[in-house]
Write an enzyme that holds these catalytic residues in place. Structure first.
Site, PDB file in Angstrom:
ATOM      1  CG  ASP A 285      -1.994   1.058   1.149  1.00 45.73           C
ATOM      2  OD1 ASP A 285      -2.348   1.456   0.021  1.00 45.73           O
ATOM      3  OD2 ASP A 285      -2.457   1.530   2.203  1.00 45.73           O
TER       4      ASP A 285
ATOM      5  CE  LYS B  65      -1.452   3.534  -2.473  1.00 45.07           C
ATOM      6  NZ  LYS B  65      -1.655   4.444  -1.334  1.00 45.07           N
TER       7      LYS B  65
END
Length: 829
Positions: free
Chosen positions: A117, A157
């Site tokens: 992330d 991500k």
């Protein structure tokens, strides 16, 4: 003026508040929760690696949803606050040092899930930020390929930019299934999307160009097409027509229509149906409308096509009936030989048809049984759901205090408590012994679950009461309860013959009190411990005789009597008891009969006898005795040695004395020195004695480490709580835990309520925890020393927050002087 908070980009949305309420460190935790809800990759994982994990929201979610014994490792550039069952590392994922640290932590393990992330520091330009994020994702993929197990998952991500498609192509080369999604918790204005890669292929060798950003994000030049390439060289073949079909109009006959296996497909291809058979044309079902529909089928609608299909069904039935009649007529004209063959074939056909019918009946029966079983299972499920729903409603009512557990509005006239006095006669006794177990089961099943815990709580309270009381208080309470039981037994013996209708076969009359006491005494003295009690009594008599002789001789040797000891109420009482017991002892010396055993069977303890003898010693000496003539040699009884508790210096000195005889002799020799203080302390002033003890003491040759060792042991012993304090703390903790469980149940009921708003829920939860006493925190007080010249009102000093208290330096000195005075008074005593 109040400070304005950061509310840009709707930062404080519902997921922000949910993260605050549930305890997650970041709102991004809900992104992982929603991804896991869709793809289910955390429940089966045994090892997880979280890259760019700070502040730890995704680690919290992983620790919650993964099995308890799982290995969870988090890596980030900034330090992560510790989490239970989670290993955190502060490393850069783009360096070789991070890879070595992960190998050291994971050892030979391969992780099942790798999360990423991470995002770079943004703000320069969008193109630069998007490229930096794609490069960071590529480095995370490189780490994932090193530590991911075959079939593992990689969730990352990605920013939507021109580098997104190359990244997606690389993912597809290394994973079996790649899906891009945007969870609901991700903001709509954000360019981030999450790519879930499942089924890692784990190739033996991966091309290094995949992880080179220069090659991976290289722009591919598209060559321009020339005019000659755009011109088609050959005309493509027309599609949509069957091969060899030169016309679009197809005329068919009724016979073909009746023989067609798929009539719908036949109608879609036919243009006209000609009725060439006269019998079929004269059939009643062949109406004028049917003839008109058969002339042009392409223009017909759904209703007309359905009428044609129905017409076909009627004609097929008519033709089948006609063929059966012709077959019967043909059977009559057959010869006898042919008839035999026909009968055999008919029998075989009949047998086959019967077997087919039996098979169909069996299948039908099985289907019926399966349907009945399914209905029965559905009915049981419906009843179970209904029962669970009722139990849940009842539990919610009890938790919300709408109804008390175990309390019913129904009449309890016939279902009262059981009593023996209600059974009168043999018939009622037989009814009780037989019982109604079905009614008992239904009664127990109807009870709510909360009633089960009542008896346990009462037992815990009784045991805690017994542990709170001292042994003497507990004995007094038991004696009082025994007296109450005896009184209740005496009242129970009163017989009201007028009110009773019959004799109760279960009630047995009690025996007399004297008989019960005799039986209890005989049972007590029949134990093995009282088998040699006669010999013990003889020894006790000999010891008492020797003590009397020794006292008489001491009395003759002393010219004057010693001063009488200080007497109080207890000593006077004991001395009077001893005077009464002296003649009994002399009688026991002369006569060793049954009275000897009676005196030995007394319930008084040996310690009380010794105290009584010490108190009455002065009176016995004054009387004198004629026991000298017997010529017994009496050994004097020495007083018990009073042990002194040693301080750490004394313990160290004792260790030196016990370990070496030479050191012991040296210590004894060194004790004779000029610092020896041999004067009587009572003849000297107190201040002089204290100064001598403080300043005129020779230092003992002790090892400081040894003294510190014993001092540390003393500190550990003093730090241990006594048994009563530990029990009290345990009881307090148990009460707090019990109260916490009850408050949690009430809080869950409040949270699950739909009719009230979130603000009201928070207010109710605060009131619940406030009533339970769980929200109280001890207020921290800061002490500030007041300076000279400061009045009563003191301003808050710089750097001091919260509640503070102003103290005086004079107060500290006064308290020190008071402690010295108390210590001095204690020494005088």
């Amino acid at each position: 003026m109040g400070k304005k908070g950061k509310v840009g980009k709707s930062r404080r949305d519902k997921f922000y508040h949910l993260a605050k309420e549930t305890g997650y460190r970041s709102r991004s935790a809900f992104k992982l929760i929603q991804l896991n809800r869709r793809f289910q990759f955390l429940q089966k994982a045994r090892a997880l690696l979280d890259l760019c994990a700070a502040p730890g929201g995704w680690l919290q979610v992983a620790a919650k949803f993964m099995p308890v014994s799982s290995l969870i490792v988090g890596v980030d550039l900034v330090p992560i606050k510790p989490l239970p069952n989670v290993v955190t590392l502060q490393e850069d994922i783009t360096t070789e040092r991070c890879r070595q640290a992960l190998r050291k932590e994971l050892k030979t393990w391969k992780v099942d899930v790798v999360l990423n992330d991470g995002a770079p520091n943004v703000g320069a330009s969008w193109v630069h930020d998007a490229y930096s994020q794609a490069h960071l994702t590529l480095m995370a993929l490189r780490l994932a390929c090193d530590f991911l197990a075959r079939g593992g998952c990689f969730i990352t991500k990605v920013f939507r930019s021109r580098d997104y498609q190359p990244l997606l192509w690389i993912f597809q080369q290394l994973f079996h299934r790649v899906q891009a999604t945007k969870p609901q918790a991700s903001r709509h204005e954000s360019a981030e999307i999450f790519v879930v890669c499942q089924g890692f292929l784990a190739p033996d060798k991966v091309d290094a160009k995949f992880f080179d950003p220069k090659f991976a994000f290289k722009e591919v030049e598209v060559q321009a097409k020339t005019v000659t390439e755009l011109v088609t060289k050959k005309k493509p073949k027309a599609e949509g027509y069957a091969e060899g079909d030169l016309t679009l109009y197809h005329r068919t006959s009724v016979t073909d229509f009746l023989r067609a296996a798929n009539p719908v497909d036949f109608l879609s291809k036919a243009s006209e149906i000609s009725i060439d058979d006269k019998e079929l044309a004269q059939h009643p079902a062949t109406t004028e409308d049917i003839r008109a529909c058969c002339q042009d089928i392409k223009v017909l609608g759904r209703k007309e096509l359905r009428s044609l299909l129905n017409w076909r069904t009627k004609l097929r039935r008519y033709v089948a009936k006609k063929l059966k009649e012709q077959a019967k007529a043909l059977d009559i004209s057959l010869s006898s030989e042919e008839e035999g063959d026909e009968e055999e074939s008919a029998a075989e056909t009949k047998q086959a048809s019967e077997e087919e019918e039996e098979r169909e009946e069996e299948e039908q029966l099985n289907r019926t049984l399966a349907e009945m079983k399914a209905q029965e299972v559905a009915e049981l499920k419906r009843k179970k759901k209904k029962l669970l729903r009722e139990q849940r409603k009842q539990r919610e009512r009890v938790e919300l205090k709408m109804d008390l557990p175990g309390v019913s509005i129904a009449d309890e006239g016939e279902t009262g408590m059981f009593s023996l006095r209600t059974i009168r006669g043999q018939q009622l006794l037989e009814e009780v012994t037989q019982g109604d177990m079905n009614a008992a089961d239904t009664f127990l099943s109807d009870l709510p679950r909360d009633d089960i815990y009542v008896s346990d709580a009462e037992d815990d309270d009784d045991t805690s009461l017994e542990s709170d009381l001292d042994p003497e208080e507990l004995a007094g309470v038991r004696t009082h309860s025994d007296q109450k039981e005896q009184k209740s037994l005496q009242f129970a013996q009163v017989d009201d013959s007028k009110e009773e209708e019959g004799e109760n076969p279960l009630l047995v009359p009690l025996e007399e009190k004297a008989v019960l006491q005799e039986e209890q005494a005989s049972l007590w003295f029949s134990k093995d411990g009282f088998s040699g009690i006669d010999d013990d009594a003889d020894e006790a008599l000999e010891i008492s005789q020797a003590q009397l002789l020794y006292k008489s001789r001491q009395k003759e040797q002393q010219p004057t009597d010693p001063p009488p000891p200080p007497t109080n109420l207890k000593t006077e009482k004991k001395s009077s008891q001893c005077q009464n017991e002296v003649p009994k002892e002399t009688e026991a010396i002369t006569d060793t009969g049954g009275e000897d055993r009676d005196s030995s069977d007394s319930d008084s303890s040996s310690s009380e006898d010794e105290d009584d003898w010490k108190v009455s010693r002065g009176k016995k000496r004054s009387r004198g005795s004629k026991a000298d003539e017997d010529g017994f040699e009496v050994v004097p009884i020495e007083d018990p040695v009073k042990y002194r508790i040693l301080d750490p210096e004394g313990l160290a000195l004792g260790a030196v004395i016990a370990s070496s005889k030479k050191a012991k002799r040296d210590l004894i020799d060194n004790s004779f020195n000029r610092y020896a203080f041999n004067e009587e302390e009572e003849e000297l002033p107190e201040w002089f004695v204290q100064e001598e003890k403080q300043h005129r003491i020779r230092q003992l040759p002790l090892d400081k480490k040894e003294v510190e060792h014993y001092r540390k042991r003393w500190r550990e012993i003093n730090a241990r709580p006594i048994k009563k304090v530990a029990e009290a703390k345990a009881r307090k903790k148990r009460r707090m835990l019990k109260k916490l469980e009850q408050t949690k149940k009430k809080a869950e009921a409040v949270v699950n309520t739909v009719d009230i708003s979130e603000r009201e829920k928070v207010a109710q939860l605060r009131s619940l925890y406030k009533k339970a006493g769980l929200g109280k925190e001890k207020r921290q007080v800061t002490y500030v020393v007041a300076k000279k010249g400061v009045g009563r009102k003191v301003r808050r000093p710089a750097g001091v927050r919260g509640h503070f208290k102003v103290v005086d330096s004079r107060m500290k000195k006064d308290q020190r002087a008071q402690r010295k005075e108390q210590k001095r008074n204690h020494r005088r005593k």
